[in-house]
Scaffold this active site. Structure first.
Site, mmCIF file in Angstrom:
data_model
loop_
_atom_site.group_PDB
_atom_site.id
_atom_site.type_symbol
_atom_site.label_atom_id
_atom_site.label_comp_id
_atom_site.label_asym_id
_atom_site.label_seq_id
_atom_site.Cartn_x
_atom_site.Cartn_y
_atom_site.Cartn_z
ATOM 1 C CB SER A 21 2.773 -7.604 6.967
ATOM 2 O OG SER A 21 2.098 -7.462 5.744
ATOM 3 C CD GLU A 74 0.886 -6.704 -0.919
ATOM 4 O OE1 GLU A 74 0.807 -5.837 -0.031
ATOM 5 O OE2 GLU A 74 -0.073 -7.458 -1.193
ATOM 6 C CG MET A 112 -8.612 -0.876 5.144
ATOM 7 S SD MET A 112 -8.276 -1.501 3.476
ATOM 8 C CE MET A 112 -9.909 -2.066 3.022
ATOM 9 C CG HIS A 156 -4.297 -2.402 -5.412
ATOM 10 N ND1 HIS A 156 -5.352 -2.252 -4.528
ATOM 11 C CD2 HIS A 156 -4.757 -3.154 -6.431
ATOM 12 C CE1 HIS A 156 -6.405 -2.880 -5.016
ATOM 13 N NE2 HIS A 156 -6.077 -3.446 -6.167
HETATM 14 C C1 GRF Z 1 -1.832 -5.464 1.563
HETATM 15 O O1 GRF Z 1 -2.267 -6.593 0.831
HETATM 16 C C2 GRF Z 1 -1.804 -4.249 0.672
HETATM 17 O O2 GRF Z 1 -1.456 -4.534 -0.646
HETATM 18 C C3 GRF Z 1 -3.223 -3.779 0.744
HETATM 19 O O3 GRF Z 1 -3.615 -3.997 2.073
HETATM 20 C C4 GRF Z 1 -2.840 -5.047 2.626
HETATM 21 C C5 GRF Z 1 -2.178 -4.501 3.842
HETATM 22 O O4 GRF Z 1 -1.501 -5.490 4.580
HETATM 23 N N1 GRF Z 1 -3.326 -2.397 0.338
HETATM 24 P P1 GRF Z 1 -0.553 -5.086 5.772
HETATM 25 O O5 GRF Z 1 -1.389 -4.275 6.756
HETATM 26 O O6 GRF Z 1 0.586 -4.285 5.203
HETATM 27 O O7 GRF Z 1 -0.087 -6.379 6.365
#
Ligand code: GRF
Length: 205
Positions: free
Chosen positions: A13, A178, A94, A113
């Site tokens: 996302s 975010e 990850m 983050h």
């Molecule tokens: C988000 O909450 C980001 O802050 C963390 O991992 C999640 C990733 O979500 N590092 P997406 O894959 O961008 O939807």
């Protein structure tokens, strides 16, 4: 033109928010040249392709952390995301990157983050915040240094924590922010408006 490489592992996302901000012309003179996922099943790969961005899976397999970093750097460079020139974005990536890779992109690699760093680094930051009983949570975009979730802070946004919040409800409140914060950080970088001195990132108005 700023060539951007995005490293992902999951939903995508934040990637989608960044692609959208480039499509809308909010972020100018930049393009997502390559999206790399360590997980071939990541939904983020489909998100990238739907927006016309090139996307590849690069599994670590039996590689050491070091060897995987070398392969990542090769794929990025092949797509024009070169050290000293391109921008690397970690968007829900990850895997922990080796120091050798991080050092290639010093000041040119960002992460988002879901906490107000330096509080709650590492996984399940939103649950960590809830368990700690904080009344304000949020998200942070920072430059990446070898230590996880520890680099110079570029932007932060706070959100309230409400009584009765669950990991899901707090995560989605943070995620909405975010999606605004990460594209803004990319825009500021692309416009050359971020200046770092030690730990301090100054934003040129
Ligand atoms: C988000 O909450 C980001 O802050 C963390 O991992 C999640 C990733 O979500 N590092 P997406 O894959 O961008 O939807």
């Amino acid at each position: 033109m700023l060539e951007i490489g995005v490293l992902v592992s999951g939903r995508g996302s934040n990637l989608e928010a960044i692609l959208g901000s480039i499509e809308k012309g909010v972020v100018k003179n930049a393009r997502v040249a390559i999206v790399i996922s360590n997980d071939p099943k990541a939904k983020a790969l489909a998100v990238a392709r739907r927006h016309g961005a090139k996307a590849v899976a690069l599994e670590a397999g039996g590689d050491s952390r070091e060897a995987y970093g070398v392969r990542l750097a090769e794929v990025l460079a092949k797509h024009g995301v070169e050290p000293g020139k391109g921008l690397v974005l970690l968007a829900g990536f990850m895997k922990i990157l080796p120091e050798s890779f991080v050092n290639l992109y010093t000041g040119r690699m960002m992460n988002i983050h879901p906490s107000l760093l330096p509080a709650f680094p590492g996984i399940r930051a939103q649950q960590q915040a809830l368990s700690h009983g904080v009344k304000v949570a949020g998200c942070t975009v920072h430059f990446v240094v070898p230590e996880v979730d520890a680099g110079p802070i570029i932007l932060q946004k706070a959100v309230p924590v409400y009584e009765g919040d669950t990991e899901e409800s707090l995560s989605s409140r943070i995620l909405r922010q975010e999606h605004r914060l990460y594209p803004l950080a990319v825009k500021l970088f692309a416009e050359g408006r971020l200046h770092t001195e030690g730990r301090i990132v100054r934003r040129e108005r």
